[in-house]
Write a protein that holds these residues in place. Structure first.
Motif, mmCIF file in Angstrom:
data_model
loop_
_atom_site.group_PDB
_atom_site.id
_atom_site.type_symbol
_atom_site.label_atom_id
_atom_site.label_comp_id
_atom_site.label_asym_id
_atom_site.label_seq_id
_atom_site.Cartn_x
_atom_site.Cartn_y
_atom_site.Cartn_z
ATOM 1 N N LEU A 38 6.734 -62.113 -37.128
ATOM 2 C CA LEU A 38 6.959 -62.620 -35.860
ATOM 3 C C LEU A 38 6.338 -63.978 -35.494
ATOM 4 N N ALA A 39 5.187 -64.256 -36.175
ATOM 5 C CA ALA A 39 4.448 -65.824 -36.393
ATOM 6 C C ALA A 39 5.467 -66.908 -36.790
ATOM 7 N N ILE A 40 6.189 -66.574 -38.004
ATOM 8 C CA ILE A 40 7.182 -67.471 -38.694
ATOM 9 C C ILE A 40 8.319 -67.651 -37.880
ATOM 10 N N ALA A 41 8.854 -66.398 -37.421
ATOM 11 C CA ALA A 41 9.978 -66.603 -36.667
ATOM 12 C C ALA A 41 9.788 -67.673 -35.175
ATOM 13 N N SER A 42 8.694 -67.200 -34.731
ATOM 14 C CA SER A 42 8.434 -67.750 -33.463
ATOM 15 C C SER A 42 7.992 -69.390 -33.660
ATOM 16 N N ASP A 43 7.528 -69.835 -34.888
ATOM 17 C CA ASP A 43 7.113 -71.232 -35.232
ATOM 18 C C ASP A 43 8.555 -71.942 -35.365
ATOM 19 N N ASN A 44 9.445 -71.247 -36.223
ATOM 20 C CA ASN A 44 10.713 -71.813 -36.580
ATOM 21 C C ASN A 44 11.452 -71.874 -35.065
ATOM 22 N N THR A 45 11.529 -71.062 -34.224
ATOM 23 C CA THR A 45 12.423 -71.137 -32.944
ATOM 24 C C THR A 45 11.661 -72.332 -32.149
ATOM 25 N N ARG A 46 10.312 -72.317 -32.276
ATOM 26 C CA ARG A 46 9.702 -73.453 -31.528
ATOM 27 C C ARG A 46 10.057 -74.694 -32.040
ATOM 28 N N LYS A 47 10.279 -74.983 -33.348
ATOM 29 C CA LYS A 47 10.826 -76.253 -33.986
ATOM 30 C C LYS A 47 12.132 -76.316 -34.152
ATOM 31 N N LYS A 48 12.943 -75.463 -33.515
ATOM 32 C CA LYS A 48 14.306 -75.331 -33.415
ATOM 33 C C LYS A 48 14.888 -75.353 -34.874
ATOM 34 N N VAL A 49 14.205 -74.458 -35.664
ATOM 35 C CA VAL A 49 14.774 -74.307 -37.090
ATOM 36 C C VAL A 49 15.693 -73.149 -37.020
ATOM 37 N N VAL A 50 16.830 -73.387 -37.385
ATOM 38 C CA VAL A 50 17.827 -72.168 -37.376
ATOM 39 C C VAL A 50 18.135 -71.932 -38.856
ATOM 40 N N ASN A 51 17.862 -70.311 -39.242
ATOM 41 C CA ASN A 51 17.809 -69.969 -40.446
ATOM 42 C C ASN A 51 17.903 -68.636 -40.475
ATOM 43 N N THR A 52 18.260 -67.864 -41.662
ATOM 44 C CA THR A 52 18.549 -66.395 -41.766
ATOM 45 C C THR A 52 17.202 -66.113 -42.722
ATOM 46 N N VAL A 53 16.789 -64.711 -42.096
ATOM 47 C CA VAL A 53 15.729 -64.337 -43.085
ATOM 48 C C VAL A 53 16.461 -63.169 -43.829
ATOM 49 N N LEU A 54 15.870 -63.190 -45.120
ATOM 50 C CA LEU A 54 16.282 -62.150 -46.156
ATOM 51 C C LEU A 54 15.043 -61.379 -46.603
ATOM 52 N N VAL A 55 15.001 -60.277 -46.234
ATOM 53 C CA VAL A 55 13.587 -59.405 -46.540
ATOM 54 C C VAL A 55 14.062 -58.795 -48.016
ATOM 55 N N ILE A 56 13.348 -58.983 -48.926
ATOM 56 C CA ILE A 56 13.526 -58.251 -50.253
ATOM 57 C C ILE A 56 12.179 -57.831 -50.609
ATOM 58 N N ALA A 57 12.298 -56.411 -51.018
ATOM 59 C CA ALA A 57 11.083 -55.509 -51.564
ATOM 60 C C ALA A 57 11.495 -55.216 -52.999
ATOM 61 N N CYS A 58 9.925 -55.517 -53.816
ATOM 62 C CA CYS A 58 10.019 -55.625 -55.099
ATOM 63 C C CYS A 58 9.097 -54.933 -55.649
ATOM 64 N N LEU A 59 9.065 -54.425 -56.868
ATOM 65 C CA LEU A 59 7.699 -54.072 -57.538
ATOM 66 C C LEU A 59 7.045 -55.254 -57.869
ATOM 67 N N PRO A 60 5.716 -55.207 -58.048
ATOM 68 C CA PRO A 60 5.039 -56.568 -58.614
ATOM 69 C C PRO A 60 5.245 -57.177 -59.754
#
Length: 307
Positions: A80-102
């Motif tokens: 939420l913090a990252i998305a809000s910061d990007n929105t405030r700075k008018k950064v338009v991007n797509t987030v890809l969430v990847i889960a992986c073993l360490p």
């Protein structure tokens, strides 16, 4: 149906208090009173119908349920913090969430991720790692790199790698122990590094020793590490002989930081797969990552490391 989501204020109070194990420090961090923190925590406990904190001799501790809850809440607040910061700075991007073993993330994925980012600068990668196989079933991510049979209900799974396993050690340790004697005699000079992982009944040592015909060898000593990631790091540092698994050790073998002093290699019944739900597999960001991963993670690299 309206989703069951507690208030953001109570989640922030819980995350801060759980991180500091202190209502006082949480109040200071959030610029509210300690009483406000207590009220928010009590409201959250009532809403969830569970106890989140316990007190023993003025020491605050998390309950087991709270420990599990904290991981998800912290990740959600961070996103939420990252998305809000990007929105405030008018950064338009797509987030890809990847889960992986360490171990796979450190040794295989992260070294090649810069190439994906260069090709797709509009996609922001969120990489989540966990050694708990059950967490891959919650599908809060877009795509995952999973280890197993590839047969997961409702999932699309694309094969990335097969796997073989065999002993590895640092070249310095091998040189110091010498090459004289039979294979069994040389094995017996090593301290054996074993891997403890709560989801497995045993590590790969018994299977390899049986395949090599050395099930009765007595090692010079034994060390135990949790997870393949730490066992491999211990082997690189010369602490002993560990079972290495491809593709996790390919880069170390190519660089010469690990060597394989014994010839027997055993094929594993499990492999690494790129997996996502049927619905998420059709998302454009997932399609782009799948195309890149199958081309860049599952093929031999120019540095000599096979994937």
């Amino acid at each position: 149906m309206r989703p069951f989501i507690p208030s953001l204020q109570s989640l922030l109070a819980f995350e801060s208090a759980a991180r500091h194990l202190s209502f006082t420090r949480a109040a200071q961090e959030l610029s509210v009173t300690q009483t406000a923190i207590s009220h928010q925590i009590k409201a959250l406990e009532d809403r969830l119908e569970i106890k989140l904190f316990t007190r023993k001799r003025n020491t605050l501790a998390l309950t087991p349920a709270a420990t599990e809850y904290l991981r998800s809440v912290s990740e959600a607040i961070s996103m939420l913090a990252i998305a809000s910061d990007n929105t405030r700075k008018k950064v338009v991007n797509t987030v890809l969430v990847i889960a992986c073993l360490p171990a796979y993330a450190v040794h295989c994925l992260i070294p090649r991720l810069p190439d994906f980012q260069r090709r797709h600068p509009d996609i922001t990668v969120h990489l989540s790692t966990s050694a708990n196989f059950d967490e891959f079933d919650n599908n809060t991510h877009d795509v995952s790199i999973r280890y197993g049979s590839g047969r997961w209900s409702g999932m699309r799974a694309d094969l990335l790698h097969g796997e073989t396993f065999f002993p590895v050690c640092s070249p310095q340790l091998l040189e110091s122990l010498g090459s004289e004697g039979s294979e069994a005699e040389r094995l017996a000079r090593f301290v054996r590094i074993r891997t403890y992982f709560y989801s497995l009944y045993q590590d790969d040592w018994p299977a390899w020793l049986d395949a090599a015909g050395h099930s009765h060898v007595r090692f010079a000593g034994e060390s135990v590490f949790q997870l393949q990631l730490t066992s491999q790091a211990a082997a690189v540092e010369g602490m002993g002989l560990a079972i290495g698994r491809t593709p996790l050790i390919d880069r170390d073998l190519a660089r010469g930081t690990l060597v394989a002093p014994f010839g027997t290699r055993v094929a594993s019944s499990s492999s690494y797969f790129l997996a996502s739900t049927a619905a998420k597999s059709k998302l454009r960001r997932v399609e782009l990552f799948r195309e890149w991963a199958l081309a860049n993670l599952s093929l031999p690299k120019a540095d000599g490391a096979s994937a």
